[in-house]
Design a protein around this motif. Structure first.
Motif, PDB file in Angstrom:
ATOM      1  N   LEU A  72     -27.232   5.874 -15.110  1.00 19.98           N
ATOM      2  CA  LEU A  72     -26.244   5.247 -15.987  1.00 19.98           C
ATOM      3  C   LEU A  72     -24.825   5.711 -15.647  1.00 19.98           C
ATOM      4  CD1 LEU A  72     -27.961   5.185 -19.488  1.00 19.98           C
ATOM      5  CD2 LEU A  72     -27.276   3.244 -18.105  1.00 19.98           C
ATOM      6  N   ALA A  73     -24.692   6.920 -15.127  1.00 20.57           N
ATOM      7  CA  ALA A  73     -23.368   7.439 -14.771  1.00 20.57           C
ATOM      8  C   ALA A  73     -22.713   6.589 -13.687  1.00 20.57           C
ATOM      9  CB  ALA A  73     -23.477   8.893 -14.304  1.00 20.57           C
ATOM     10  N   LYS A  74     -23.519   5.879 -12.907  1.00 22.30           N
ATOM     11  CA  LYS A  74     -22.976   5.026 -11.850  1.00 22.30           C
ATOM     12  C   LYS A  74     -22.310   3.773 -12.413  1.00 22.30           C
ATOM     13  CE  LYS A  74     -26.257   6.684  -8.459  1.00 22.30           C
ATOM     14  NZ  LYS A  74     -27.418   6.393  -7.618  1.00 22.30           N
ATOM     15  N   ASP A  75     -22.611   3.426 -13.667  1.00 25.70           N
ATOM     16  CA  ASP A  75     -22.033   2.245 -14.317  1.00 25.70           C
ATOM     17  C   ASP A  75     -21.549   2.648 -15.710  1.00 25.70           C
ATOM     18  OD1 ASP A  75     -21.355  -0.206 -15.388  1.00 25.70           O
ATOM     19  OD2 ASP A  75     -23.286  -1.159 -14.964  1.00 25.70           O
ATOM     20  N   LYS A  76     -20.358   3.260 -15.765  1.00 23.25           N
ATOM     21  CA  LYS A  76     -19.811   3.807 -17.011  1.00 23.25           C
ATOM     22  C   LYS A  76     -19.675   2.734 -18.091  1.00 23.25           C
ATOM     23  CE  LYS A  76     -17.589   7.244 -19.258  1.00 23.25           C
ATOM     24  NZ  LYS A  76     -17.117   6.639 -20.455  1.00 23.25           N
ATOM     25  N   ALA A  77     -19.301   1.522 -17.725  1.00 23.37           N
ATOM     26  CA  ALA A  77     -19.152   0.447 -18.711  1.00 23.37           C
ATOM     27  C   ALA A  77     -20.494   0.162 -19.391  1.00 23.37           C
ATOM     28  CB  ALA A  77     -18.605  -0.815 -18.053  1.00 23.37           C
ATOM     29  N   ASN A  78     -21.571   0.137 -18.626  1.00 24.33           N
ATOM     30  CA  ASN A  78     -22.904  -0.089 -19.185  1.00 24.33           C
ATOM     31  C   ASN A  78     -23.308   1.082 -20.084  1.00 24.33           C
ATOM     32  OD1 ASN A  78     -25.375  -1.424 -19.599  1.00 24.33           O
ATOM     33  ND2 ASN A  78     -26.327  -0.341 -17.887  1.00 24.33           N
ATOM     34  N   LEU A  79     -23.030   2.295 -19.649  1.00 25.79           N
ATOM     35  CA  LEU A  79     -23.334   3.479 -20.462  1.00 25.79           C
ATOM     36  C   LEU A  79     -22.592   3.414 -21.792  1.00 25.79           C
ATOM     37  CD1 LEU A  79     -24.515   6.284 -20.960  1.00 25.79           C
ATOM     38  CD2 LEU A  79     -22.631   7.230 -19.599  1.00 25.79           C
TER      39      LEU A  79
END
Length: 105
Positions: A72-79
């Protein structure tokens, strides 16, 4: 651990590695009880415990955990979107307005 005159007059912190949140909470309650024997906390019948920071009125408890979320850290917006669904705030490893270290939030 106790911080004085940070955001509130006192910030009492109980933390440890691992997942035993009950033990962390019990230690916090014990510490608060010992401090209150010497230094009574301000309390209002309607507002609860009074603090310098209005967002901490009431129970004055704020809980946080650090968790490693490398994917999830790879996609901060999704997190952030997932966290928002559960009324959670994503913060870095050093608190509010800090960055994650190694995918740990």
């Amino acid at each position: 651990l106790v911080w004085c005159n940070e955001e509130d007059h006192l910030r009492i912190i109980s933390m440890q590695m691992g997942g035993d949140l009950g033990q962390v909470y019990r230690r916090l309650v014990t510490a608060v009880g010992e401090i209150e024997k010497k230094l009574p906390f301000s309390h209002d019948e309607r507002l609860g415990f009074l603090t310098f920071c209005p967002t901490n009125l009431g129970t004055t408890i704020r809980a946080s955990v650090h968790i490693k979320l490398p994917k999830l850290a790879k996609d901060k917006a999704n997190l952030d979107a997932i966290a928002a669904k559960f009324n959670l705030q994503v913060r870095g490893t050093r608190g509010e307005h800090t960055e994650s270290e190694g995918g740990v939030y």
